[in-house]
Write an enzyme that holds these catalytic residues in place. Structure first.
Site, PDB file in Angstrom:
ATOM      1  NE  ARG A 198      -2.562  -1.175   3.598  1.00  0.00           N
ATOM      2  CZ  ARG A 198      -2.618  -2.336   4.248  1.00  0.00           C
ATOM      3  NH1 ARG A 198      -3.122  -3.401   3.635  1.00  0.00           N
ATOM      4  NH2 ARG A 198      -2.168  -2.448   5.486  1.00  0.00           N
ATOM      5  CE  LYS A 258     -14.056  10.250   1.462  1.00  0.00           C
ATOM      6  NZ  LYS A 258     -13.777   9.307   0.376  1.00  0.00           N
ATOM      7  CD  GLU A 264     -17.553  11.339  -0.902  1.00  0.00           C
ATOM      8  OE1 GLU A 264     -16.552  11.367  -0.168  1.00  0.00           O
ATOM      9  OE2 GLU A 264     -17.672  10.554  -1.855  1.00  0.00           O
ATOM     10  CE  LYS A 274     -15.110  12.506  -3.297  1.00  0.00           C
ATOM     11  NZ  LYS A 274     -13.754  12.003  -3.099  1.00  0.00           N
TER      12      LYS A 274
END
Ligand code: 13P
Length: 345
Positions: free
Chosen positions: A48, A138, A179, A221
């Site tokens: 990752r 976020k 979002e 978003k």
């Protein structure tokens, strides 16, 4: 004193500066495993870090990427030279961000609606993230369209959680990306997507207002207003653009610096073409219309990499190409020929 600030307004504008957008690289451990499964790569802490590191260090990414959303693990990782990713990004003028929600969980008494969790302890987590260097966050809520859904309870619960999250972010000096994603899954038409998106955004902004969130210190978003994936007929980019901008003109305050779309299952080319159509329109709009793509910025890069370190450069070029294409779409200057123009490679 409101929750907003000149510094957060500046950060928000930097994230969606003209020609730029956001790379969503904040896949949770489960989601990144799914992505790596598609290319036959084992998901480990090392794989990752290698993959995300190659994206972040791609030369010239800063020309079209204003911010990167990371997962908790990545925010604490470093590149092969031991330089923290947060610094790699900041040194290039890219704003580091962090996903802070804990995922969408089934609403009590409902088998097909969710509410996003993660508010407990969030104030303390945000304080730590700020110290590490994150300047935006976020939180994604998920609204599914179906026969009896979304319900008012579902929409209201997610909007309320988003507002509590956004207020905590601004209190910590962190720009919230808000979002509320209306999923593309389903056979509904674009008109139904318009209705659900409008109600979701309207409710979200009401809650944000009630919580004292400063609209000039956040980024929205949303999904595009678009036909369901299994709908009988698919709307054209021009129709998607026209209906999306009309919808946002109805419900998104003019002081929001930017709207950065998620790609939500669109192909790389669809996501670029649709964003381009929006920015090519005559219709005036007060906010930047930008991108915050995950899959639509990474699919080609993942396919080029396939877990082989020797493909690092090819993967970077694939990512940079998509970033550039979306950079052009930010001002309506993209067309399909740009995809093969060697001067743009
Ligand atoms: P997609 O662009 O793949 O939808 O991912 C964006 C994202 O961050 C979803 O939360």
């Amino acid at each position: 004193m409101g929750l907003g600030s000149a510094a957060m307004n500046e950060t928000a504008r930097k994230m969606v500066a003209p020609g730029k957008g956001i790379l969503a690289a904040d896949e949770s451990s489960g989601t990144i495993k799914k992505r790596f499964d598609t290319i036959g790569v084992e998901s480990t802490e090392e794989s990752r870090a290698f993959y995300r590191g190659l994206l972040f260090s791609a030369d010239g990414a800063e020309d079209t990427i204003g911010g990167v959303i990371m997962f908790d693990e990545t925010l604490r990782q470093s590149d092969a030279d031991g330089i923290p990713f947060v610094q790699v990004l900041s040194d290039k003028g890219i704003v580091p961000g962090i996903k802070v929600d804990k995922g969408a969980k089934q609403i009590a008494g409902s088998s097909d609606e969710t509410v996003t969790e993660g508010l407990d302890g969030l104030r303390e987590r945000l304080a730590e993230y700020f110290k590490i260097g994150a300047r935006f966050a976020k939180w994604r809520s998920v609204i599914q369209i179906g026969n009896e859904i979304p319900t008012w309870n579902g929409i209201k619960s997610d909007a309320h959680a988003l507002a509590r999250y956004a207020a905590l972010c601004q209190e910590a000096g962190i720009v919230p990306i808000v979002e509320p994603e209306v999923l593309m899954n389903g056979n509904h038409n674009i008109e139904r997507c318009y209705e659900v998106t409008r109600l979701t955004l309207q409710t979200t902004f009401d809650e944000l207002f009630d919580a004292g969130v400063a609209f000039d210190s956040m980024v929205l978003k949303p999904n595009m207003v678009i036909s369901g994936l299994d709908a009988e007929s698919q709307a054209s980019p021009e129709q998607i653009a026209e209906m999306s901008v009309s919808c946002f003109n109805e419900v998104v305050p003019a002081s929001v610096p930017g709207i950065a779309f998620l790609s939500g299952g669109q192909t790389e080319l669809e996501a670029t073409a649709n964003l381009n159509a929006m920015n090519a329109m005559e219709q005036e709009h007060p906010w930047e219309l930008s991108f915050s793509y995950g899959r639509a910025l990474q699919q080609s890069a993942l396919a080029a990499w396939r877990g082989n370190p020797a493909n690092r450069d090819a993967a970077q070029q694939a990512f940079l190409h998509r970033a550039r294409m979306n950079g052009l779409a930010r001002s309506g200057l993209w067309n399909p020929e740009c995809e093969n123009d060697s001067r743009l490679r």
